[in-house]
Design a protein around this motif. Structure first.
Motif, PDB file in Angstrom:
ATOM      1  N   ARG A 323     -11.798   5.915  -4.163  1.00 54.52           N
ATOM      2  CA  ARG A 323     -10.967   5.958  -2.994  1.00 54.52           C
ATOM      3  C   ARG A 323     -11.061   7.326  -2.352  1.00 54.52           C
ATOM      4  N   HIS A 333      -0.345   8.445 -10.304  1.00 53.53           N
ATOM      5  CA  HIS A 333      -0.749   7.306  -9.513  1.00 53.53           C
ATOM      6  C   HIS A 333      -2.258   7.187  -9.493  1.00 53.53           C
ATOM      7  N   LEU A 337      -4.653   4.124 -10.715  1.00 58.75           N
ATOM      8  CA  LEU A 337      -5.607   3.471  -9.844  1.00 58.75           C
ATOM      9  C   LEU A 337      -6.995   3.472 -10.452  1.00 58.75           C
ATOM     10  N   TYR A 404      11.292   8.388  -2.591  1.00 58.78           N
ATOM     11  CA  TYR A 404      11.026   7.295  -3.513  1.00 58.78           C
ATOM     12  C   TYR A 404       9.732   7.528  -4.264  1.00 58.78           C
ATOM     13  N   TYR A 405       8.696   7.858  -3.528  1.00 56.46           N
ATOM     14  CA  TYR A 405       7.381   7.983  -4.155  1.00 56.46           C
ATOM     15  C   TYR A 405       7.385   9.050  -5.228  1.00 56.46           C
ATOM     16  N   PHE A 409       7.142   8.333  -9.478  1.00 61.71           N
ATOM     17  CA  PHE A 409       6.096   8.768 -10.388  1.00 61.71           C
ATOM     18  C   PHE A 409       6.562   9.805 -11.368  1.00 61.71           C
TER      19      PHE A 409
ATOM     20  N   PHE B   6       7.911   3.978  -0.145  1.00 59.03           N
ATOM     21  CA  PHE B   6       8.018   2.882  -1.094  1.00 59.03           C
ATOM     22  C   PHE B   6       6.692   2.154  -1.252  1.00 59.03           C
ATOM     23  N   LYS B   8       3.810   3.248  -0.596  1.00 56.70           N
ATOM     24  CA  LYS B   8       2.800   4.120  -1.198  1.00 56.70           C
ATOM     25  C   LYS B   8       2.801   3.996  -2.699  1.00 56.70           C
ATOM     26  N   SER B   9       3.982   3.839  -3.244  1.00 55.95           N
ATOM     27  CA  SER B   9       4.029   3.742  -4.697  1.00 55.95           C
ATOM     28  C   SER B   9       3.453   2.417  -5.171  1.00 55.95           C
ATOM     29  N   LEU B  10       3.280   1.467  -4.255  1.00 55.42           N
ATOM     30  CA  LEU B  10       2.743   0.169  -4.647  1.00 55.42           C
ATOM     31  C   LEU B  10       1.252   0.056  -4.392  1.00 55.42           C
ATOM     32  N   VAL B  11       0.651   1.143  -3.952  1.00 61.16           N
ATOM     33  CA  VAL B  11      -0.777   1.083  -3.674  1.00 61.16           C
ATOM     34  C   VAL B  11      -1.519   0.771  -4.946  1.00 61.16           C
ATOM     35  N   GLY B  12      -2.405  -0.187  -4.859  1.00 66.02           N
ATOM     36  CA  GLY B  12      -3.150  -0.589  -6.034  1.00 66.02           C
ATOM     37  C   GLY B  12      -2.578  -1.813  -6.718  1.00 66.02           C
ATOM     38  N   LYS B  13      -1.449  -2.268  -6.257  1.00 67.65           N
ATOM     39  CA  LYS B  13      -0.848  -3.449  -6.879  1.00 67.65           C
ATOM     40  C   LYS B  13      -1.133  -4.685  -6.033  1.00 67.65           C
ATOM     41  N   ASP B  14      -0.963  -5.808  -6.652  1.00 62.60           N
ATOM     42  CA  ASP B  14      -1.186  -7.054  -5.925  1.00 62.60           C
ATOM     43  C   ASP B  14       0.068  -7.468  -5.188  1.00 62.60           C
ATOM     44  N   HIS B  47      -4.287  -1.688  -0.525  1.00 64.53           N
ATOM     45  CA  HIS B  47      -5.197  -0.542  -0.545  1.00 64.53           C
ATOM     46  C   HIS B  47      -4.518   0.684   0.017  1.00 64.53           C
ATOM     47  N   SER B  48      -3.896   0.535   1.156  1.00 67.44           N
ATOM     48  CA  SER B  48      -3.191   1.683   1.709  1.00 67.44           C
ATOM     49  C   SER B  48      -2.196   1.211   2.752  1.00 67.44           C
ATOM     50  N   VAL B  49      -1.351   2.129   3.087  1.00 64.70           N
ATOM     51  CA  VAL B  49      -0.304   1.831   4.054  1.00 64.70           C
ATOM     52  C   VAL B  49      -0.095   3.097   4.875  1.00 64.70           C
TER      53      VAL B  49
END
Lengths: 742, 112
Positions: A323, A333, A337, A404-405, A409, B6, B8-14, B47-49
Motif C-alpha cells: 500500500r 495498523h 494490514l 477514535y483512530y 490502536f 472511525f 480509517k481504523s477499519l481499513v483492511g477489513k471486510d 482499502h481507504s477512505v
C-alpha cells in the motif's frame, strides 16, 4: 474571404500565404459563432481536431507574428517568461514549505530539489491567511463561485497593488488557454451572464484575460509521452464527461497559493480543464484518494514505498502488493494490514498457481502500455493534487480530530502488550503514532468596507452571522403535564445528568495527558480542577444536595436504571475516593434487586463487577460487614428470620449479585485470616453476620443459581469456620464451590 | 472528522456497502446470503477512505451478479460518499465505548 463552416472545413493543406490571408476579424467572428452556436461547438471528433492542432502549431508562430499587435506581443512574451519564473519560484515555495510537514511529503513521490528561497517569499507567506490573501486575495473570497478556474484567475484587484511578480503571475496564468485557429470561444474572464464586478479591473488585465484569439504556443514541455501529445485541446475538454470527483475548482480556490501552480506545465492543462468548468479526470482522484489517511509521521520519508503511479493504473489488477499510503497508518495498523496481505497472497497463490498470475500481470502491462489515457498527468502533477488533499487534512488538534483512530490502536497495542507479557512472545516495538499539528490561526473578522463610504455594511456570512429570526423560547407550564410526561421528563432529566457527568468523566480521564503536556506552574491548577470535577461527578451521581444528608438513593438508582448510566458509574468508580465509592457500593447493594430487575434486558451489571471488586479489596472490615448485611438483606437483630428472603434470592439468581456476594465473602475471609487477633468487636460482628449468612444460604432453595463470574478460592475455608461438616458439604454443593462439581 | 477517523481504523477489513441507488456490491470472498430483492450491497475490503467518506473497496462482489452483469469483472471500485446508504461492519472491530467517547468529545468541541 474565407468562410469556414466548421472545423473540418479548415483547409490544412493551404500554404502559408493562404493561411496568412485569413481575414482577421471576419474569420474570428465566424469561428466564434461556429464554436458557440454552430457545428464547431459540437465536438464530434476531437481526435481529428487535435491532430490538426498539432499540425497547425507549426504554422502558429507565423500567424502570431501577423495577428498580434507588436505591443501586446511583447507584453505577452514578457509575461510568459515571468510566468515561468514565478511558477518555478512558487513551486519551490510550495514544495519547500511542505517539507516541514512530513505527513504531506509522504503523500508525494517526487523529492523536491532543495534550493535557496527568495528571501521575501519565505514561509512567512504561509503563516497567515492575510498574507495568503495578498497573494491570492480574490481566490480566498468567501463567496467562491464553483465555476471555472479562470473565474478566480481573474484578479479582483484590491486597492493596494500587490507585488509585481505575483501580479504578473495572476495575469499570466490564462495565457495558454486560448487557441485561435481551432476556434475555441474567446476566453471569458467571467462566464457569460455573471453580473459585473464591482472592482475595477485594470484594462490591461482584461486584455490579457480576454485575449484575442492569439495563440501563443503552449509552453508544454516535450516530456509528455507521445500518444498523449497535446491532447488537452479545449474541444477535448468539452467532451470530458463530468466526473463525480471531489476536486472542484472552488476547492482549488481555497487552497492558498496552489493556483499559482508549482508546475508551469501542469497549470496549463489544468487551466484548459478549468475553463470548461470540468473536473479533473478520475486518475488523480484515485491517487489523492490513496493518500487519504491523515498526516502521520512515518518512518523517515526515504522509506516511502515506490510508485503509486503505476499503482493507479493497476486499479483493475489484483490487489496491490503493498500500500503506498501505509506510512500514514499507525504502526499497529500497518502490521495488521501486512499480515492480512500476506494471508491473501498466500491464498491467491494456492488458488491460482504462480503461472496464472504471471501471465495475468504481463498481459496487464501490455494493456497499460497501449493505454492511450495513461500518463495524462505527470507524477509531479499527481503529487501536487494529493498535496492539496493532504493539506486539507492538516488539523490544529490531531488528538481531538483523530481521537477514535489513535485511541483504538493504542488500546490494541496495550492488549497485545498485555498478552505478550503473559506469554513470552517476541517483543515488538511499542511505536506510537505522532501526528503533526498545525498551529491554530486566529482570524479576526473584518467586515466588508467600501472605500469612501461611511460606516460598515452589515452583511451576514459564515464568519459573521447575524440574527435573522427573533425566536422566543417558551417553557411549558407545570399544569399541562400529565403523569406520563412527568415520567418521561424525569427520564430525560436523568439522561441529561448522565451526559453532563460523562463530559466531566472524559475531561477527568484526559487530565493525565494534559498534565504531561503542561508546564510546571500550571500543574497544581490542573490538579485542583481535576479534584473539583471529580467532586461534581460524585454530586451528580448522588443527587446534588451538597449540604445535606443524602437520605434518598432514588437519584442514583434512576441513573443506574439506564444502561449507559451503569457503564458510566463503572468508569467513574476508580476516580472516587474510598468513602465515596463505598457509599455508591452500599447504595447499589441496598437496591440491588430492583436494579437486577431493571437490568434484565440490558445485562450490563457485570461490567460493574470489576471496579466493585477492586474497591472491596480496599475496604475495611466494618464496611465489609455492613455491606454483607445489605447484600443479603440480613435481619438486623437475632430475631426469627422471615420465612423467605426474596432479596437474597434475587441476588443469588443474578450473575452479578452472586459474584459480588462471593467477592464480599472472600474479602471478609481475607480480613479474618490476615489479622485474627485484632479488633475483636469487628470480629464478633463479622462472626455473627457470617452465622446468619450461612443460615440464610442454607435455607434458600437450590433454585437456578446464577453462574458467578469468578469464584474466589478461599470460600471453603470461610464456611468451614462457621458450619459443621455436613452443612459445609451442603453449602459447597449448593454454591458449587468445589471445582469438580462443575 | 469523527467518522473519517472511525473508518480509517477499519481499513483492511471486510465491509458491505449498501448504496442509495440500491446497487450493492459484495466482497469477493464471502457470498453473503441476503434477500436479494432490491437490496444491492457491495462487499469488499475497505482499502481507504477520505474526509468525505468516499470509500474505495478492493476485491468486491455484488449480491446478485445475474442482475448486474456489468459488475462481474470489477475488482475494485470507488464509491462516492454521498451515495452510501449503509455500511455494514464487522462487530468485533468496533469499539462502541470509544466511539461514544469520540462522539461526546466532538459534541463538546462543537459547542465551544
Amino acid at each position: 474571404m474565407f468562410r469556414y463552416e466548421s472545423l473540418e472545413d479548415c483547409p490544412l493543406d493551404e500554404d502559408e500565404d493562404a493561411f496568412q490571408g485569413l481575414g482577421e476579424e471576419d474569420e474570428e467572428i465566424d469561428q466564434f459563432n461556429d464554436d458557440t452556436f454552430g457545428s464547431g461547438a459540437v465536438d464530434d471528433d476531437w481526435q481529428e481536431a487535435h491532430e490538426r492542432l498539432a499540425e497547425l502549431e507549426e504554422k502558429l508562430p507565423a500567424a502570431v507574428n501577423e495577428q498580434t499587435g507588436n505591443g501586446e506581443r511583447d507584453e505577452m512574451d514578457l509575461l510568459g517568461d515571468h510566468e515561468e519564473n514565478l511558477a518555478e519560484r512558487l513551486s519551490k515555495m510550495v514544495i519547500e514549505n511542505e517539507l516541514e510537514d512530513p505527513a504531506i511529503m509522504t503523500a508525494v513521490q517526487t523529492r523536491p530539489v532543495l534550493q535557496p528561497q527568495p528571501g521575501s517569499l519565505n514561509s512567512s507567506i504561509w503563516d497567515g491567511s492575510e498574507v495568503l490573501r495578498r497573494i491570492r486575495g480574490p481566490l480566498l473570497a468567501q463567496e467562491m463561485p464553483a465555476v471555472s478556474v479562470l473565474e478566480y484567475a481573474l484578479p479582483q484587484r484590491t486597492p493596494q497593488a500587490p507585488e509585481d511578480d505575483r501580479d504578473l503571475s495572476e495575469r499570466a496564468l490564462p495565457r495558454r488557454s486560448t487557441s485561435p485557429v481551432i476556434g475555441s470561444p474567446p476566453v471569458r474572464a467571467v462566464p457569460i451572464g455573471t453580473p459585473p464586478k464591482q472592482m475595477a479591473v485594470p484594462s490591461f488585465n482584461q486584455q490579457i484575460l480576454c485575449p484575442k484569439p492569439v495563440h501563443v504556443r503552449p509552453p508544454m514541455p516535450p516530456r509528455y509521452p507521445a500518444p498523449y501529445g497535446e491532447r488537452m485541446s479545449p474541444n477535448q475538454l468539452c467532451s470530458v464527461p463530468l466526473q463525480p470527483g471531489r476536486m472542484s475548482p472552488s476547492q482549488f480556490a481555497r487552497v492558498p497559493g496552489f493556483v499559482g501552480s508549482p508546475l508551469a506545465a501542469a497549470m496549463n492543462p489544468k487551466l484548459l480543464q478549468g475553463r470548461v468548468g470540468q473536473m479533473l479526470p478520475p486518475a488523480p482522484g484515485f491517487r489523492a484518494f490513496f493518500s487519504a489517511p491523515p498526516p502521520a509521521t512515518p518512518p523517515p520519508p526515504q522509506q516511502h514505498p515506490p510508485g503509486p503511479g503505476p499503482h493507479l493504473q493497476n486499479l483493475r489488477s489484483q490487489a496491490p502488493m503493498f500500500r503506498p499510503d501505509t506510512t500514514h497508518l499507525h504502526p499497529q495498523h500497518r502490521r495488521l494490514l501486512h499480515q492480512r496481505q500476506q494471508q491473501n497472497r498466500n491464498q491467491h497463490r494456492n488458488l491460482n498457481g504462480a503461472g496464472d498470475r504471471g501471465s495475468h500481470r504481463s498481459s496487464h502491462h501490455d494493456h497499460l502500455r497501449k493505454d492511450p489515457y495513461a500518463n495524462l498527468m505527470l507524477q509531479r502533477e499527481k503529487d501536487w493534487v494529493s498535496k492539496i488533499q493532504m493539506m486539507q487534512l492538516q488539523s490544529t488538534d490531531p488528538y481531538l480530530d483523530d481521537f477514535y483512530y489513535q485511541n483504538y490502536f493504542e488500546k490494541l497495542e496495550k492488549l497485545s502488550a498485555a498478552e505478550e507479557v503473559q506469554g513470552d512472545g517476541p517483543k515488538k516495538e511499542r511505536t506510537k503514532l505522532i501526528t503533526p499539528q498545525v498551529a491554530k490561526l486566529e482570524h479576526t473578522y473584518k467586515p466588508v468596507q467600501f472605500e469612501g463610504s461611511l460606516g460598515k455594511l452589515t452583511v451576514s456570512s459564515v464568519n459573521n452571522p447575524r440574527k435573522m429570526i427573533d425566536a422566543v423560547v417558551t417553557s411549558r407550564s407545570e399544569d399541562d403535564e400529565t403523569k406520563e410526561k412527568q415520567v418521561r421528563d424525569k427520564r430525560r432529566k436523568t439522561l441529561v445528568i448522565i451526559e453532563k457527568t460523562y463530559s466531566l468523566l472524559l475531561d477527568v480521564e484526559d487530565y493525565e495527558r494534559r498534565y504531561l503536556l503542561s508546564l510546571e506552574e500550571e500543574r497544581p491548577a490542573l490538579m485542583e480542577e481535576r479534584k473539583h470535577k471529580i467532586c461534581s461527578m460524585y454530586d451528580n451521581l448522588r443527587g446534588k444536595l451538597p449540604g445535606q444528608e443524602r437520605p434518598s438513593d432514588d437519584h442514583f438508582v434512576q441513573i443506574m436504571c439506564i444502561r449507559k448510566g451503569k457503564r458510566m458509574v463503572a468508569r467513574i468508580l476508580p476516580f472516587l475516593s474510598t468513602e465515596q465509592a463505598a457509599d455508591i457500593l452500599m447504595t447499589t447493594a441496598r437496591s440491588l434487586p430492583f436494579l437486577i430487575k431493571k437490568d434484565a434486558q440490558d445485562e450490563v451489571l457485570p461490567c460493574l463487577l470489576s471496579p466493585f471488586s477492586l474497591l472491596v479489596y480496599h475496604l475495611p472490615s466494618v464496611t465489609v460487614t455492613s455491606l454483607l448485611q445489605q447484600l443479603m438483606n440480613l435481619p438486623q437483630s437475632a430475631a426469627a428470620p422471615a420465612p423467605s428472603n426474596p432479596h437474597l434470592t434475587a441476588v443469588l439468581q443474578n450473575k452479578f449479585g452472586l459474584s459480588l456476594l462471593l467477592v464480599v465473602l472472600s474479602r471478609g475471609e481475607d480480613l479474618q485470616s490476615s489479622d485474627p487477633a485484632a479488633e475483636s468487636t469487628q470480629n464478633n460482628q463479622w462472626t455473627e453476620v457470617m452465622f446468619t449468612a450461612t443460615q440464610e444460604l442454607l435455607r434458600i432453595p437450590q433454585a437456578a443459581l446464577a453462574k458467578p463470574l469468578s469464584i474466589p478460592t478461599n470460600l471453603v475455608s470461610l464456611f468451614s469456620r462457621y458450619v459443621d461438616r455436613q452443612k459445609l458439604n451442603l453449602l459447597e454443593t449448593k454454591l458449587q464451590l468445589v471445582q469438580g462439581i462443575r | 472528522m469523527l467518522f473519517y477517523s472511525f473508518f480509517k481504523s477499519l481499513v483492511g477489513k471486510d465491509v458491505v456497502v449498501e448504496l442509495k441507488n440500491d446497487l450493492s456490491c459484495h466482497t469477493g470472498k464471502r457470498r453473503v446470503d441476503m434477500d436479494s430483492c432490491c437490496r444491492i450491497a457491495i462487499c469488499g475490503t475497505l482499502h481507504s477512505v477520505d474526509q468525505y467518506l468516499n470509500i474505495k473497496l478492493t476485491d468486491i462482489s455484488v449480491t446478485d451478479p445475474e442482475k448486474y452483469p456489468h459488475m462481474l469483472s470489477v475488482k475494485n471500485c470507488f464509491i462516492r460518499g454521498s451515495v452510501v446508504r449503509y455500511v455494514q461492519l464487522p462487530a468485533d472491530e468496533v469499539d462502541t465505548q470509544l466511539l461514544q467517547d469520540a462522539a461526546r468529545k466532538e459534541a463538546l468541541q462543537q459547542k465551544q
